[in-house]
Write a protein that holds these residues in place. Sequence first.
Motif, PDB file in Angstrom:
ATOM      1  N   GLN A 179     -19.526  64.147  37.387  1.00 31.93           N
ATOM      2  CA  GLN A 179     -20.076  62.784  37.452  1.00 31.93           C
ATOM      3  C   GLN A 179     -19.872  62.241  38.855  1.00 31.93           C
ATOM      4  N   PRO A 180     -20.633  61.253  39.300  1.00 28.73           N
ATOM      5  CA  PRO A 180     -21.693  60.588  38.539  1.00 28.73           C
ATOM      6  C   PRO A 180     -22.939  61.476  38.415  1.00 28.73           C
TER       7      PRO A 180
ATOM      8  N   VAL B 278     -29.583  60.957  33.199  1.00 28.74           N
ATOM      9  CA  VAL B 278     -28.270  61.163  32.584  1.00 28.74           C
ATOM     10  C   VAL B 278     -28.424  61.878  31.240  1.00 28.74           C
TER      11      VAL B 278
END
Length: 463
Positions: free
Chosen positions: A178-179, A136
């Motif tokens: 996202q995710p 991330v």
Amino acid sequence: MTLRMTRRAFCGAMAGTAGLAALPVRATGPQTLTARVAKAQIAPPKYAPTEVWTYDGTLPGPLLRVAQGGRVTRRLVNELPVPTSIHWHGFRIDNAMDGVAGLTQEAVPPGGAFDYDFAVPDAGTYWYHAHTNSFVQVARGLSGALIVEEAEAPEVDRDEVLVLDDWLLNPEDAQFMQPFGHPMSLSHGGRLGNLLGTNGTFDFAREVRANERLRLRLINASNARIFVLRLAGLDGWTVALDGMPLPAPEPVEAELILAPAQRIDLIVDVTAEDGETAALVRFDDDDQWRPQARFPVAGKASATQRDGPAALPPNPNMAVPGIDSARRLDMAIQGGAMGRMSGAMMNGRSMGFREMAGQGQFWALSGQVGITDTPFASLERGETVRMKLTNDTAFAHAMHLHGMHFRQVADDGTLGPMRDTILSYPDEPLEIAFVADNPGKWLFHCHMLGHAASGMTAWINVS
Ligand code: C2O
Ligand code: CU
């Protein structure tokens, strides 16, 4: 909203735009690196700026330069809403400074700070990036270049650091899709962007002069993209891989393959003429070559081309002696979509592939999913190790060892260039060898960061 927007949506949209953005460069970095949210104009100007996570507000983070043998001293200040840490990729440094949350340090909480301070033994092109939830945090922008200068640098007219990246943006609003860990990307090739660029912009350009000699330092900071590159209007030599000098410059004749986290140092001469545009070009998913970095030529540096460059001075401790009597390790890379893995050990218990997948885990290294209590191998400090990598999956993986560099062992026993990240292809076993001369707990993982987060991470202990 669909997750299947292609990069072409962006490429089409960007036709006709000619925005140039300059790379923010600081000759001497600040004594702090502040991780914080910022906005960056990655996409063409008609799109909104993208909310990114940065070091000191820039994408990529500040370009740090330090002299070989000097120290990197930076206080990480965490102004993000989540814990973070910094890994100094490719550096053969003290284990306590390696930045791996949960293994070498606790992640730095929001509002917290951590002092990184280490000596740099090797000259070359390196980078730093978040090593807490990397899939991330790196995707959001937390990475930057760290250049270690040779005492005697090669003679070039300019030295350009090119941080290659891709971003997966929603074409509606130019914000990150996202995710970050979509099961589809985790179990396949990883998070691949729909917008590609260099130094934080989709259309990086630098003006050069004909016959100028440039050092290009390529860094692949993307989560999962394997860049296939060529030179256009440039004649060049590869002089270093993953920071480590080659014994002799190698003329660039074929495509350059740059896997995630890898670096290539090139010395190139501008052969394009005044008024033309030289470029580093990449092979795109739609079989087109497109500029990854453009070098418009304005003026002439000299009338003639120069002789080929000399080799860079070697770094210390580049030899890998004793491979015949080395300890042998076998590592199998397993799992993923279309893989052959039926299950693996996870948290000390055997699990079927379906059950693993239900918990967002898709990969294993030698039957183990993710970090285990005991290391994959316990090595004695100073011993030489040969590790065979067998890729039983349907995908390529960029396997990275922390804290030490290795060399590939060819079938005839000769050793390849010294690297910290190597691309492993399906059904093409390869062998690497290294001297376990750096004590500590070191990760060995896939640098397709979604793969690392979904099982493809192991560690070794050197004591
Ligand atoms: Cu560049 Cu463990 O990573
Ligand atoms: Cu992988």
